[in-house]
Design a protein around this motif. Structure first.
Motif, short mmCIF file in Angstrom:
data_model
loop_
_atom_site.label_atom_id
_atom_site.label_comp_id
_atom_site.label_asym_id
_atom_site.label_seq_id
_atom_site.Cartn_x
_atom_site.Cartn_y
_atom_site.Cartn_z
N LYS A 4 -12.08 -4.96 -11.53
CA LYS A 4 -11.65 -3.56 -11.74
C LYS A 4 -10.47 -3.23 -10.85
O LYS A 4 -10.39 -3.69 -9.71
CB LYS A 4 -12.80 -2.63 -11.42
CG LYS A 4 -13.69 -2.39 -12.61
CD LYS A 4 -14.50 -1.14 -12.36
CE LYS A 4 -14.90 -0.51 -13.67
NZ LYS A 4 -15.34 0.86 -13.53
N GLY A 5 -9.56 -2.43 -11.36
CA GLY A 5 -8.42 -2.04 -10.56
C GLY A 5 -8.75 -0.95 -9.56
O GLY A 5 -9.85 -0.41 -9.56
N ARG A 30 8.56 -4.23 -5.45
CA ARG A 30 7.56 -4.63 -4.44
C ARG A 30 6.13 -4.39 -4.93
O ARG A 30 5.19 -4.87 -4.34
CB ARG A 30 7.78 -3.83 -3.13
CG ARG A 30 9.08 -4.16 -2.43
CD ARG A 30 9.36 -3.18 -1.31
NE ARG A 30 9.77 -1.87 -1.80
CZ ARG A 30 10.10 -0.84 -1.04
NH1 ARG A 30 10.04 -0.94 0.27
NH2 ARG A 30 10.47 0.33 -1.57
N VAL A 31 6.01 -3.65 -6.02
CA VAL A 31 4.67 -3.27 -6.50
C VAL A 31 4.38 -3.94 -7.84
O VAL A 31 5.23 -3.98 -8.72
CB VAL A 31 4.60 -1.72 -6.67
CG1 VAL A 31 3.31 -1.30 -7.32
CG2 VAL A 31 4.75 -1.06 -5.32
N HIS A 32 3.17 -4.49 -7.96
CA HIS A 32 2.79 -5.18 -9.21
C HIS A 32 1.53 -4.54 -9.78
O HIS A 32 0.71 -4.01 -9.04
CB HIS A 32 2.53 -6.66 -8.93
CG HIS A 32 3.67 -7.31 -8.21
ND1 HIS A 32 4.84 -7.65 -8.84
CD2 HIS A 32 3.83 -7.60 -6.89
CE1 HIS A 32 5.67 -8.15 -7.93
NE2 HIS A 32 5.08 -8.13 -6.74
N ASN A 33 1.38 -4.64 -11.06
CA ASN A 33 0.10 -4.31 -11.67
C ASN A 33 -0.29 -2.84 -11.54
O ASN A 33 -1.48 -2.52 -11.52
CB ASN A 33 -0.99 -5.20 -11.02
CG ASN A 33 -2.21 -5.33 -11.87
OD1 ASN A 33 -2.10 -5.39 -13.10
ND2 ASN A 33 -3.38 -5.32 -11.27
N LEU A 34 0.72 -1.98 -11.39
CA LEU A 34 0.41 -0.55 -11.22
C LEU A 34 0.81 0.22 -12.47
O LEU A 34 1.93 0.07 -12.95
CB LEU A 34 1.16 0.00 -10.01
CG LEU A 34 0.88 1.47 -9.67
CD1 LEU A 34 -0.54 1.64 -9.11
CD2 LEU A 34 1.89 2.00 -8.65
N LEU A 94 -8.46 0.88 -15.79
CA LEU A 94 -9.18 0.30 -14.64
C LEU A 94 -10.00 -0.92 -15.07
O LEU A 94 -10.04 -1.93 -14.38
CB LEU A 94 -10.10 1.35 -14.00
CG LEU A 94 -9.39 2.45 -13.22
CD1 LEU A 94 -10.39 3.54 -12.84
CD2 LEU A 94 -8.72 1.91 -11.96
N ASP A 95 -10.64 -0.83 -16.23
CA ASP A 95 -11.47 -1.95 -16.71
C ASP A 95 -10.64 -3.20 -16.98
O ASP A 95 -11.11 -4.32 -16.84
CB ASP A 95 -12.25 -1.55 -17.97
CG ASP A 95 -13.51 -0.78 -17.59
OD1 ASP A 95 -13.88 -0.83 -16.40
OD2 ASP A 95 -14.10 -0.13 -18.47
N TYR A 96 -9.37 -2.98 -17.40
CA TYR A 96 -8.50 -4.13 -17.62
C TYR A 96 -7.95 -4.70 -16.32
O TYR A 96 -7.22 -5.67 -16.32
CB TYR A 96 -7.34 -3.75 -18.56
CG TYR A 96 -7.72 -3.91 -20.02
CD1 TYR A 96 -7.81 -5.18 -20.60
CD2 TYR A 96 -8.00 -2.80 -20.81
CE1 TYR A 96 -8.17 -5.33 -21.93
CE2 TYR A 96 -8.36 -2.94 -22.14
CZ TYR A 96 -8.45 -4.22 -22.70
OH TYR A 96 -8.80 -4.37 -24.01
N GLY A 97 -8.31 -4.07 -15.22
CA GLY A 97 -7.91 -4.61 -13.92
C GLY A 97 -6.59 -4.07 -13.39
O GLY A 97 -6.08 -4.56 -12.38
N TYR A 98 -6.04 -3.06 -14.06
CA TYR A 98 -4.81 -2.46 -13.54
C TYR A 98 -5.14 -1.56 -12.35
O TYR A 98 -6.20 -0.95 -12.30
CB TYR A 98 -4.13 -1.58 -14.60
CG TYR A 98 -3.49 -2.37 -15.72
CD1 TYR A 98 -2.31 -3.07 -15.50
CD2 TYR A 98 -4.06 -2.39 -16.98
CE1 TYR A 98 -1.72 -3.79 -16.52
CE2 TYR A 98 -3.48 -3.11 -18.01
CZ TYR A 98 -2.32 -3.81 -17.78
OH TYR A 98 -1.73 -4.52 -18.79
#
Ligand code: ADP
Ligand code: 5GP
Length: 205
Positions: A4-5, A30-34, A94-98
């Motif tokens: 979870k993200g 500098r930021v990933h996955n956001l 969130l469930d997809y891990g972001y």
């Protein structure tokens, strides 16, 4: 199983530069996955705002129907307009891990903390009330009456600082952005001060 993200909740007095900062953060290398949790609102788009990107712009009637259908994680009515966070959209992200960043008022931030105790709450402020007034009038997107409502709300929001984990003062934009990046990437950054400390700083000039 996808991890979870993390959920980052940003609040700030209107006019403090929160939208500008979040936009820069979402483009920052500098930021990933956001990803940004786009809210729904019944207010009209400001020049340059894009439907589905800045907000999902809906009529007051459609917004009320969504409330009845239980579609919001939280919602509020402020400055005569509705604002709300879509439950489905944020849970999916969130469930997809972001890692998800959401921009809500202080009422919304408290509601989200109750639902997600692990959420990280960030308050963005300007150095002073005087600067806030200047930025709001320079932006010139609100009527004088709406501007006054936003300034009145700013006073009450500053008094709620203790709900937040971090305080980022948006004086120099690059510095504020770097602090925001640090919080997102490491969970560390400038800790929120006491209500008295911020109050004194905010109104000192
Ligand atoms: P918010 O989303 O918090 O209501 P905006 O991002 O719309 O605020 O910013 C309000 C105004 O202040 C805009 O005109 C923006 O260009 C300006 N602004 C934002 N950050 C800064 C800064 N660090 N220094 C000077 N002006 C800024
Ligand atoms: P603006 O009209 O300046 O875009 O936003 C006005 C206020 O509404 C800001 O404090 C903003 O953070 C808040 N807001 C935006 N979306 C939401 C939301 O989904 N929920 C809540 N509670 N507040 C929101």
């Amino acid at each position: 199983m996808i991890a979870k993200g993390k959920l980052f909740v940003v609040s700030a007095p209107s006019g403090s530069g929160k939208s500008t900062l979040i936009k820069a953060l979402l483009k920052d290398k500098r930021v990933h996955n956001l990803v940004y949790a786009v809210s729904h609102t019944s207010r009209r788009p400001r020049p340059g705002e894009i439907d589905g990107e800045d907000y999902v712009f809906v009529s007051p009637e459609d917004f009320r129907a969504m409330i009845v259908n239980g579609e919001f994680l939280e919602w509020t009515k402020t400055y005569d307009y509705y604002y709300g966070t879509s439950a489905k959209r944020i849970m999916l992200q969130l469930d997809y891990g972001y890692n998800v960043i959401t921009d809500v008022d202080v009422v919304g931030a408290k509601a989200i903390r109750d639902l997600f105790p692990e959420a990280i709450l960030i308050f963005i402020s300007v150095p002073s009330f005087k600067i806030l007034k200047e930025r709001l009038s320079r932006r010139a997107t609100e009527t004088l009456k709406d501007e006054e409502k936003r300034l009145a709300k700013a006073r009450s929001e500053v008094a709620e600082i203790e709900v937040f984990d971090f305080l980022i003062v948006n004086d120099d934009m690059e510095k504020a952005l770097s602090e925001l990046v640090e919080v997102i990437n490491t969970g560390e950054g400038p800790r929120a001060p006491s209500k008295e400390e911020l109050w004194e700083e905010f109104f000192k000039c």
